[in-house]
Design a protein around this motif. Sequence first.
Motif, PDB file in Angstrom:
ATOM      1  N   TYR A  85       5.092 102.061 -49.212  1.00  0.00           N
ATOM      2  CA  TYR A  85       6.129 101.303 -49.916  1.00  0.00           C
ATOM      3  C   TYR A  85       6.067 101.667 -51.404  1.00  0.00           C
ATOM      4  CZ  TYR A  85       6.367  98.430 -45.699  1.00  0.00           C
ATOM      5  OH  TYR A  85       6.515  97.989 -44.404  1.00  0.00           O
ATOM      6  N   ILE A  86       7.182 102.092 -51.965  1.00  0.00           N
ATOM      7  CA  ILE A  86       7.236 102.521 -53.365  1.00  0.00           C
ATOM      8  C   ILE A  86       7.804 101.394 -54.217  1.00  0.00           C
ATOM      9  CG2 ILE A  86       8.150 104.206 -54.988  1.00  0.00           C
ATOM     10  CD1 ILE A  86       6.069 105.277 -52.955  1.00  0.00           C
ATOM     11  N   THR A  87       7.027 100.982 -55.233  1.00  0.00           N
ATOM     12  CA  THR A  87       7.435  99.910 -56.144  1.00  0.00           C
ATOM     13  C   THR A  87       7.433 100.354 -57.596  1.00  0.00           C
ATOM     14  OG1 THR A  87       5.155  99.151 -56.450  1.00  0.00           O
ATOM     15  CG2 THR A  87       6.385  98.200 -54.606  1.00  0.00           C
ATOM     16  N   GLY A  88       6.913 101.563 -57.866  1.00  0.00           N
ATOM     17  CA  GLY A  88       6.541 101.921 -59.224  1.00  0.00           C
ATOM     18  C   GLY A  88       5.161 101.343 -59.515  1.00  0.00           C
ATOM     19  N   VAL A 237      11.143  94.292 -57.879  1.00  0.00           N
ATOM     20  CA  VAL A 237      11.127  94.049 -59.326  1.00  0.00           C
ATOM     21  C   VAL A 237       9.725  93.975 -59.919  1.00  0.00           C
ATOM     22  CG1 VAL A 237      13.331  92.830 -59.232  1.00  0.00           C
ATOM     23  CG2 VAL A 237      11.205  91.518 -59.068  1.00  0.00           C
ATOM     24  N   PHE A 238       8.693  94.000 -59.091  1.00  0.00           N
ATOM     25  CA  PHE A 238       7.322  93.865 -59.602  1.00  0.00           C
ATOM     26  C   PHE A 238       6.506  95.083 -59.181  1.00  0.00           C
ATOM     27  CE2 PHE A 238       2.920  92.525 -59.751  1.00  0.00           C
ATOM     28  CZ  PHE A 238       2.851  91.751 -60.904  1.00  0.00           C
ATOM     29  N   PRO A 239       6.166  95.994 -60.122  1.00  0.00           N
ATOM     30  CA  PRO A 239       5.364  97.178 -59.760  1.00  0.00           C
ATOM     31  C   PRO A 239       3.910  96.796 -59.493  1.00  0.00           C
ATOM     32  CG  PRO A 239       6.469  97.425 -61.901  1.00  0.00           C
ATOM     33  CD  PRO A 239       6.547  95.982 -61.535  1.00  0.00           C
ATOM     34  N   VAL A 240       3.264  97.576 -58.651  1.00  0.00           N
ATOM     35  CA  VAL A 240       1.809  97.453 -58.536  1.00  0.00           C
ATOM     36  C   VAL A 240       1.194  97.853 -59.875  1.00  0.00           C
ATOM     37  CG1 VAL A 240       1.818  97.938 -56.061  1.00  0.00           C
ATOM     38  CG2 VAL A 240       1.503  99.813 -57.683  1.00  0.00           C
ATOM     39  N   SER A 241      -0.045  97.412 -60.102  1.00  0.00           N
ATOM     40  CA  SER A 241      -0.641  97.736 -61.403  1.00  0.00           C
ATOM     41  C   SER A 241      -2.153  97.647 -61.379  1.00  0.00           C
ATOM     42  CB  SER A 241      -0.094  96.803 -62.495  1.00  0.00           C
ATOM     43  OG  SER A 241      -0.414  95.454 -62.225  1.00  0.00           O
ATOM     44  N   ASN A 242      -2.742  98.392 -62.319  1.00  0.00           N
ATOM     45  CA  ASN A 242      -4.126  98.254 -62.748  1.00  0.00           C
ATOM     46  C   ASN A 242      -4.073  97.891 -64.215  1.00  0.00           C
ATOM     47  OD1 ASN A 242      -6.463  99.426 -60.854  1.00  0.00           O
ATOM     48  ND2 ASN A 242      -4.577 100.541 -60.424  1.00  0.00           N
ATOM     49  N   VAL A 243      -4.738  96.813 -64.600  1.00  0.00           N
ATOM     50  CA  VAL A 243      -4.652  96.362 -65.983  1.00  0.00           C
ATOM     51  C   VAL A 243      -6.044  95.954 -66.463  1.00  0.00           C
ATOM     52  CG1 VAL A 243      -3.633  94.716 -67.588  1.00  0.00           C
ATOM     53  CG2 VAL A 243      -2.284  95.562 -65.666  1.00  0.00           C
ATOM     54  N   ALA A 244      -6.452  96.476 -67.609  1.00  0.00           N
ATOM     55  CA  ALA A 244      -7.668  96.029 -68.271  1.00  0.00           C
ATOM     56  C   ALA A 244      -7.319  94.838 -69.153  1.00  0.00           C
ATOM     57  CB  ALA A 244      -8.272  97.153 -69.103  1.00  0.00           C
ATOM     58  N   THR A 245      -7.953  93.702 -68.902  1.00  0.00           N
ATOM     59  CA  THR A 245      -7.713  92.488 -69.681  1.00  0.00           C
ATOM     60  C   THR A 245      -9.023  92.024 -70.314  1.00  0.00           C
ATOM     61  OG1 THR A 245      -8.236  90.805 -68.006  1.00  0.00           O
ATOM     62  CG2 THR A 245      -6.068  91.869 -67.858  1.00  0.00           C
ATOM     63  N   PHE A 253      -0.377  93.234 -56.800  1.00  0.00           N
ATOM     64  CA  PHE A 253       0.654  93.648 -55.853  1.00  0.00           C
ATOM     65  C   PHE A 253       1.794  92.632 -55.876  1.00  0.00           C
ATOM     66  CE2 PHE A 253      -3.385  95.058 -54.267  1.00  0.00           C
ATOM     67  CZ  PHE A 253      -3.188  96.192 -53.489  1.00  0.00           C
ATOM     68  N   PRO A 254       3.002  93.088 -55.552  1.00  0.00           N
ATOM     69  CA  PRO A 254       4.087  92.124 -55.313  1.00  0.00           C
ATOM     70  C   PRO A 254       3.863  91.370 -54.003  1.00  0.00           C
ATOM     71  CG  PRO A 254       4.801  94.332 -54.734  1.00  0.00           C
ATOM     72  CD  PRO A 254       3.426  94.477 -55.347  1.00  0.00           C
ATOM     73  N   SER A 255       4.632  90.325 -53.806  1.00  0.00           N
ATOM     74  CA  SER A 255       4.569  89.573 -52.554  1.00  0.00           C
ATOM     75  C   SER A 255       5.039  90.460 -51.408  1.00  0.00           C
ATOM     76  CB  SER A 255       5.465  88.332 -52.632  1.00  0.00           C
ATOM     77  OG  SER A 255       5.020  87.454 -53.647  1.00  0.00           O
ATOM     78  N   TRP A 256       4.223  90.517 -50.372  1.00  0.00           N
ATOM     79  CA  TRP A 256       4.566  91.331 -49.197  1.00  0.00           C
ATOM     80  C   TRP A 256       3.681  90.880 -48.041  1.00  0.00           C
ATOM     81  CZ3 TRP A 256       1.779  94.766 -46.082  1.00  0.00           C
ATOM     82  CH2 TRP A 256       2.547  95.527 -45.182  1.00  0.00           C
ATOM     83  N   GLY A 257       4.301  90.637 -46.896  1.00  0.00           N
ATOM     84  CA  GLY A 257       3.526  90.192 -45.746  1.00  0.00           C
ATOM     85  C   GLY A 257       3.193  88.716 -45.826  1.00  0.00           C
ATOM     86  N   ILE A 258       2.357  88.355 -46.767  1.00  0.00           N
ATOM     87  CA  ILE A 258       2.099  86.959 -47.128  1.00  0.00           C
ATOM     88  C   ILE A 258       2.998  86.658 -48.324  1.00  0.00           C
ATOM     89  CG2 ILE A 258       0.363  85.380 -48.070  1.00  0.00           C
ATOM     90  CD1 ILE A 258      -1.750  87.000 -46.549  1.00  0.00           C
TER      91      ILE A 258
END
Length: 379
Positions: A85-88, A237-245, A253-258
């Motif tokens: 699944y492609i989300t950006g 409308v919500f891309p997957v991401s890795n973010v350093a906070t 992840f966006p909502s999917w499945g659950i």
Amino acid sequence: MQHFDTIVIGIGGMGSAALWQSARRGQSVLGIERFDIGHSMGSSHGLNRIIRLAYFEHPKYVPLLRRAYELWRETEALAGEQLLYITGGIDGGPADGRIVTGALAACVEHDLPHEVLTAAEINRRFPGYRLPDGHAGVYQPDGGFVASERAILAHVSLAVAAGAQLHARETVLGIEPGNGRVVVVTDRGRYEAGRVIVSAGAWIADLVPGLAGTAVPERQVLGWFLPRRPELFTPAVFPVSNVATDLGHVYQFPSWGIPGFKIGLYNHFRERGHADHLSREPTPADEEALRRVIRACFPEADGPILRLAACLFTNTPDEHFVVDTLPGHPEVVVASPCSGHGFKFASVMGEVLADLATTGTSRHDLSLFTYDRFTAPAA
């Protein structure tokens, strides 16, 4: 004693793909899994896993990823179901930090389409995000996720249809290489093969003692939260991401499945030990650790908890994989540990492992993943 061309130990992400790639080549192949086929004791459950081309960990991963995308699409076509699944995707954090600079370096070296966005630009374009001032992100449109649980079952089904044998709920006690063959000893019997692929994840050091202290299991927890504004967290409308906070390195992840926003925190509580002794039972403290990041960076997702799930990472000191033949025993192919970022590569690693088991070589650059890099003397 039964005889096979190849035995695959551990039928998770890597093992299921190796089983399929070996069987499709006409090999007589046996897969052995200590738990059920598709279980929640290892590293691949929890519905899905991120896939991304802007690989901040090292640009050398990008050619493998390009092939992984091709093979995921091929697997989809053969299995008759969508797996990719492609989300950006966004790789974000401080503008001069490892994630942003590493992702940008991969994009530049491999000519990947991308945009470098400020935190304000990310927050405007994707309003589920609330990244702080001073942060930035590399947006790469090919990012997305793989339906990991379904992908394992798809690989297994294709392998069985191609003639592979499969044993679940059978524990491997040891492997005995020698004379160009290898004997696999389990709690049910003994099997002989020309090659064995050891893809046992968090249990790999039990079977390959040379990885003791190098392949270190770590407990991770994933959480799904019902957003206060669900429309901001759909795959469209919500891309997957890795973010350093400031609260740690998180992945989303966006909502999917659950029907919930999914989030995980790398090195969750740094709980490490043998895979049999790490708890799979989530706790309120696990939830709170994830919720703190949600409140800071994804506040519209700060709704009721829907699900928590514990899984295992198996980390190396440099966080790169181990994919190699065992020194002195080329009949033993070692696959894993993957340091928490391996599943996206499962499709191509199945091909790589089948190559190593049949020819001893691969057309892919595996120089990051050598077995002896932690013990070899410095040049």
